[in-house]
Design an enzyme around this catalytic site. Structure first.
Site, PDB file in Angstrom:
ATOM      1  CB  ALA A 158      -0.941  -0.008   1.203  1.00 28.17           C
ATOM      2  CB  THR A 159       4.135   2.140   1.489  1.00 23.23           C
ATOM      3  OG1 THR A 159       3.752   1.801   2.817  1.00 23.23           O
ATOM      4  CG2 THR A 159       5.037   3.357   1.506  1.00 23.23           C
ATOM      5  CG  ASN A 197      -3.914   3.312  10.180  1.00 17.48           C
ATOM      6  OD1 ASN A 197      -4.501   4.248   9.640  1.00 17.48           O
ATOM      7  ND2 ASN A 197      -2.731   3.448  10.717  1.00 17.48           N
ATOM      8  CD  GLN A 245      -5.744  -1.261   8.634  1.00 20.35           C
ATOM      9  OE1 GLN A 245      -6.346  -2.284   8.976  1.00 20.35           O
ATOM     10  NE2 GLN A 245      -4.450  -1.088   8.857  1.00 20.35           N
ATOM     11  CB  THR A 249      -1.243  -3.780   1.420  1.00 26.45           C
ATOM     12  OG1 THR A 249       0.018  -4.414   1.343  1.00 26.45           O
ATOM     13  CG2 THR A 249      -1.753  -3.875   2.842  1.00 26.45           C
ATOM     14  CB  ALA A 250      -1.365  -9.183   0.009  1.00 27.92           C
ATOM     15  CG  HIS A 251       0.948  -6.736   5.121  1.00 27.42           C
ATOM     16  ND1 HIS A 251       0.936  -6.305   6.418  1.00 27.42           N
ATOM     17  CD2 HIS A 251       1.252  -5.649   4.372  1.00 27.42           C
ATOM     18  CE1 HIS A 251       1.239  -5.011   6.464  1.00 27.42           C
ATOM     19  NE2 HIS A 251       1.426  -4.580   5.225  1.00 27.42           N
ATOM     20  CB  THR A 294      10.697  -9.186 -12.639  1.00 25.00           C
ATOM     21  OG1 THR A 294      11.631  -8.904 -13.677  1.00 25.00           O
ATOM     22  CG2 THR A 294      10.231 -10.619 -12.734  1.00 25.00           C
ATOM     23  CB  CYS A 351       6.067   7.717  26.536  1.00 26.48           C
ATOM     24  SG  CYS A 351       7.077   8.579  27.729  1.00 26.48           S
TER      25      CYS A 351
HETATM   26  C1  LIG Z   1      -4.021   2.826   6.103  1.00 24.17           C
HETATM   27  C2  LIG Z   1      -2.704   2.223   5.715  1.00 24.17           C
HETATM   28  N1  LIG Z   1      -2.092   2.632   4.602  1.00 24.17           N
HETATM   29  C3  LIG Z   1      -0.911   2.109   4.217  1.00 24.17           C
HETATM   30  C4  LIG Z   1      -0.281   1.127   4.942  1.00 24.17           C
HETATM   31  C5  LIG Z   1       1.041   0.594   4.456  1.00 24.17           C
HETATM   32  O1  LIG Z   1       0.882  -0.641   3.838  1.00 24.17           O
HETATM   33  P1  LIG Z   1       2.116  -1.501   3.345  1.00 24.17           P
HETATM   34  O2  LIG Z   1       2.692  -2.093   4.578  1.00 24.17           O
HETATM   35  O3  LIG Z   1       1.554  -2.538   2.452  1.00 24.17           O
HETATM   36  O4  LIG Z   1       3.059  -0.619   2.629  1.00 24.17           O
HETATM   37  C6  LIG Z   1      -0.885   0.668   6.107  1.00 24.17           C
HETATM   38  C7  LIG Z   1      -0.264  -0.378   6.942  1.00 24.17           C
HETATM   39  O5  LIG Z   1       0.511  -0.126   7.855  1.00 24.17           O
HETATM   40  C8  LIG Z   1      -2.127   1.230   6.505  1.00 24.17           C
HETATM   41  O6  LIG Z   1      -2.742   0.833   7.626  1.00 24.17           O
HETATM   42  S1  FES Z   2       9.240   6.034  28.035  1.00 20.23           S
HETATM   43 FE1  FES Z   2       8.553   7.826  28.995  1.00 20.23          FE
HETATM   44  S2  FES Z   2       8.489   7.197  31.056  1.00 20.23           S
HETATM   45 FE2  FES Z   2       9.441   5.567  30.077  1.00 20.23          FE
END
Ligand SMILES: Cc1ncc(COP(=O)(O)O)c(C=O)c1O
Ligand code: FES
Lengths: 137, 403
Positions: free
Chosen positions: B73-74, B153, B181, B201-203, B242, B327
Site C-alpha cells: 500500500a505504501t 488503521n 484497512q 495491500t495483501a498483508h 519483474t 513515550c
Molecule cells: C491505512 C494504511 N495505509 C498504508 C499502509 C502501508 O501498507 P504496506 O505495509 O503494504 O506498505 C498501512 C499499513 O501499515 C495502513 O494501515
Molecule cells: S518512556 Fe517515557 S516514562 Fe518511560
C-alpha cells in the site's frame, strides 16, 4: 522492545508502592513529569534521626521502565542518609536495570523525583533547597 | 514460550494457510518470469498472474486491466498521489487529504509540497469523520485530487466515501482512497463508491507481505498516472519491475477468500468486538475512541484513563496489541490520529488498539478482557494520577514539572 529481567521483576513485583502522609514534617514528596508527556512519578521519603531515610514509597504513571526505575529507587533510598541519596545518579539506574538508550529519560525522571523529594523535605524543615543541575535529557 | 494472543490485525494479519498453499508452486516448479513470452515457464507464471488479477478485480468490482500490482500500500499510495500530481499538473496543483491519513499518504503529500503542490489537510471531527462541508469549502478549480482513506488503521472509522467522491467529481477532481484497512473487511465497490484510484495491500487480509495494488480507473474518466520507477514498462508502463508472481498469486487468493467469507466474518468479528468493548467500557474512566456507527467490524480503540499505554501493554504481555502512546525519548508525541480527534495527550497516551481477525476466537476475547481488566487495575494501583483522581484533585490545575 524486549525488557530486561530486572525491569520485568520490578514491574511485576513493584517494591514500596504506596503513599506516605505528605503533610508530615518527616516526609518529603517529589512529583515530577507530566500526564501530557506520558509519565508522572511520585516518590516519597520518610526521614528519621541522623537524616537517615527510614521509608520510601512511590507511585508512577508511565512505561515499564519508569515504573521499574522508581521501584528500584525506593529500594536504594531506604537506609541511606539524605546526603548519600543525593549521589544516586540516573546512570546507576540505567546500569542496574539494563535500560536501552530510548529509556534513559525514565531513569532521569527517577533521579529528578529523588532530588525533588529531598528538597521538599529540606524546605519543610527550614533548610534551603539544593539547586538541581538540570540533568541530561 | 507460550505465544501471546494476537490482537494486532491492523498492523498485519497472519497468512491464511490456503493462501500459502496457492503460492507455493510459484516459488518452485512455476518459477517463470510472467513477462517471458516465448516459453511455457513464462506462460504458466503469466496465467497465475492473470488469474490473480481476476480475483482481485472481482473483490472490488473493477476490470482486470485496472489493477496495477505494487509492493504494497505504501508504494500504491506513492504511485497514485505522485502519479496524479505529475500527470495532471497542467490542470492544477491542489491536493486535499486529511490529518488522520497513514504516513504513506501524509509524507507523500509533504514531499509534493516541496515540488510545488498546495495541500489542504482537513481536520476531523471528534468522532474521526471529516466534515463534508469543510471538504466542499476547500475545493477549488485547481484541485486535482482528493485523497481520503476508507477505514482508519488506528480507530477503524469509515469515512463517507461516496459523498466524498461526489463532491470531488462535482469540482472535476479525482478521488483516491487508501483502502488498506477496508478492502477484504467490508464491501468495497469502486463503481458504486465512485473511486478513481485505490491503494490496498495483501498483508492486511491474510495474504503475504510485500505485495499490494493500486486500482486505476480506465473509464469515466480514464485516469492516468506517471510511473515512479523507470524500467521494463510492466503493468502497462505504470509500474516497472519483474512481477512478484508468488506474492501476486497470494494476493489474488486472499482476495477471493475475503470475498467469500467477508459477510459472515464481519458479523462474527463485530459481535466479538462489541463484547470486548462493552465489557471493558464498564471499567471506570474508560473511553471508546472514534465513531462507533461508521466503522470497521474488527477494531476497538479504548483509552483507560490514568494508566499509560506502554506500561499497560507490558502488563498485558500475553496479549499482542498496540498503543497510541509513544513515550520514548525519540518522540514524546502520542498518536497523531487520536490527538486529531481532540483527545488530550494523557488520554492518547492511555489508549490501546485491539485489532481482531480471522483467527481470533471467542476464548481469545474472553482472555483479552480478563487480562486487560487485571492490568488496568494493577496499574491504577501504581498510578499517582488515579490516586489524585480518587481524592477529587483536579489534575488540570496542577502545575506539572515538565521534564
Ligand atoms: C491505512 C494504511 N495505509 C498504508 C499502509 C502501508 O501498507 P504496506 O505495509 O503494504 O506498505 C498501512 C499499513 O501499515 C495502513 O494501515
Ligand atoms: S518512556 Fe517515557 S516514562 Fe518511560
Amino acid at each position: 522492545m524486549a525488557y530486561s529481567e530486572k525491569v520485568i521483576d520490578h514491574y511485576n513485583n513493584p517494591r514500596n508502592v504506596g503513599t506516605l502522609n505528605k503533610e508530615s514534617k518527616f516526609v518529603g514528596t517529589g512529583l515530577v513529569g507530566a500526564p501530557e508527556c506520558g509519565d508522572v512519578m511520585r516518590l516519597q521519603i520518610e526521614v528519621g534521626a541522623d537524616n537517615v531515610i527510614t521509608d520510601a514509597k512511590f507511585k508512577t504513571f508511565g512505561c515499564g521502565s519508569a515504573i521499574a526505575s522508581s521501584s528500584l529507587a525506593t529500594e536504594w533510598l531506604k537506609g541511606k542518609t539524605i546526603d548519600e541519596a543525593l549521589t544516586i545518579d540516573n546512570m546507576d539506574i540505567v546500569e542496574e536495570l539494563a535500560l536501552p538508550p530510548v529509556k534513559i529519560h525514565c531513569s532521569v525522571l527517577a533521579e529528578d523525583a529523588i532530588k525533588s523529594a529531598i528538597n521538599d523535605y529540606r524546605v519543610k524543615n527550614g533548610l534551603e533547597a539544593i539547586v538541581l543541575e538540570k540533568s541530561h535529557h | 514460550m507460550k505465544q501471546p494472543i494476537y490482537l494486532d490485525n491492523n498492523a498485519t494479519t497472519p497468512l491464511d494457510p490456503r493462501v500459502l498453499e496457492a503460492m507455493l508452486p510459484y516459488f518452485t516448479e512455476k518459477f517463470g518470469n510472467a513477462a517471458s513470452r516465448n516459453h511455457a515457464f513464462g506462460w504458466v507464471a503469466e496465467e497465475g498472474v492473470d488469474y490473480a488479477r481476476e480475483q482481485v478485480a472481482k473483490l472490488i468490482g473493477c476490470t482486470e486491466k485496472e489493477i496495477i500490482f505494487t509492493s504494497g500500500a505504501t508504494e500504491a499510495d506513492n504511485l497514485g498521489i505522485k502519479g496524479v500530481f505529475e500527470m495532471y499538473k497542467e490542470k492544477g496543483n491542489h491536493i486535499i487529504t486529511t490529518v488522520t491519513e497513514h504516513k504513506a499518504v501524509l509524507d507523500t503529500c509533504k514531499h509534493l509540497e516541496k515540488q510545488g503542490a498546495r495541500v489542504t489537510y482537513l481536520g476531523v471531527k471528534e468522532d474521526g469523520l471529516i466534515d463534508l462541508q469543510e471538504l466542499e469549502a476547500a475545493m477549488t478549480p485547481e484541485t486535482i485530487l482528493v485523497s481520503i482513506m476508507y477505514g482508519n488503521n488506528e480507530i477503524g472509522v469509515i469515512q463517507p466515501v461516496r459523498e466524498i467522491a461526489a463532491i470531488a467529481h462535482r469540482f472535476g477532481a479525482l478521488f483516491m482512497t487508501d483502502a488498506t484497512q477496508a478492502v477484504g473487511k467490508i464491501p468495497v465497490d469502486v463503481i458504486a463508491d465512485g473511486i478513481d484510484l485505490m491503494a490496498f495491500t495483501a498483508h492486511k487480509m491474510y495474504g503475504p507481505k510485500g505485495v499490494g495494488a493500486l486500482y486505476v480507473r480506465r473509464k469515466n474518466p480514464r485516469v492516468k498516472v506517471t510511473s515512479q520507477m523507470d524500467g521494463g514498462g510492466h503493468e502497462r508502463g505504470m509500474r516497472s519491475g519483474t512481477l512478484n508472481v508468488p506474492g501476486i498469486v497470494g494476493l489474488g487468493k486472499a482476495c477471493e477468500l475475503c470475498r467469500l467469507e467477508m459477510e459472515s466474518e464481519a458479523i462474527r468479528l463485530s459481535a466479538l468486538r462489541d463484547r470486548l468493548e462493552s465489557t471493558l467500557s464498564q471499567l471506570e474512566e474508560s473511553y471508546v475512541n472514534g465513531n462507533t456507527q461508521h466503522r470497521l467490524p474488527h477494531v476497538a480503540n479504548i483509552s483507560f484513563k490514568y494508566v499509560e499505554g506502554e506500561g499497560l501493554m507490558m502488563a498485558m504481555s500475553d496479549l499482542a496489541v498496540s498503543s497510541g502512546s509513544a513515550c520514548t525519548s525519540a518522540s514524546l508525541e502520542p498518536s497523531y490520529v487520536l490527538k486529531s480527534l481532540g483527545l488530550s495527550d494523557d488520554l492518547a497516551h492511555s489508549s490501546i488498539r485491539y485489532g481482531l481477525g480471522r483467527f481470533t476466537t471467542e476464548e481469545d476475547i474472553d482472555q483479552a478482557i480478563a487480562i486487560t481488566q487485571k492490568a488496568v487495575l494493577h496499574l491504577r494501583e501504581l498510578s499517582p494520577l488515579w490516586e489524585m483522581f480518587k481524592e477529587g484533585i483536579d489534575l488540570s490545575k496542577i502545575e506539572w514539572a515538565e521534564h
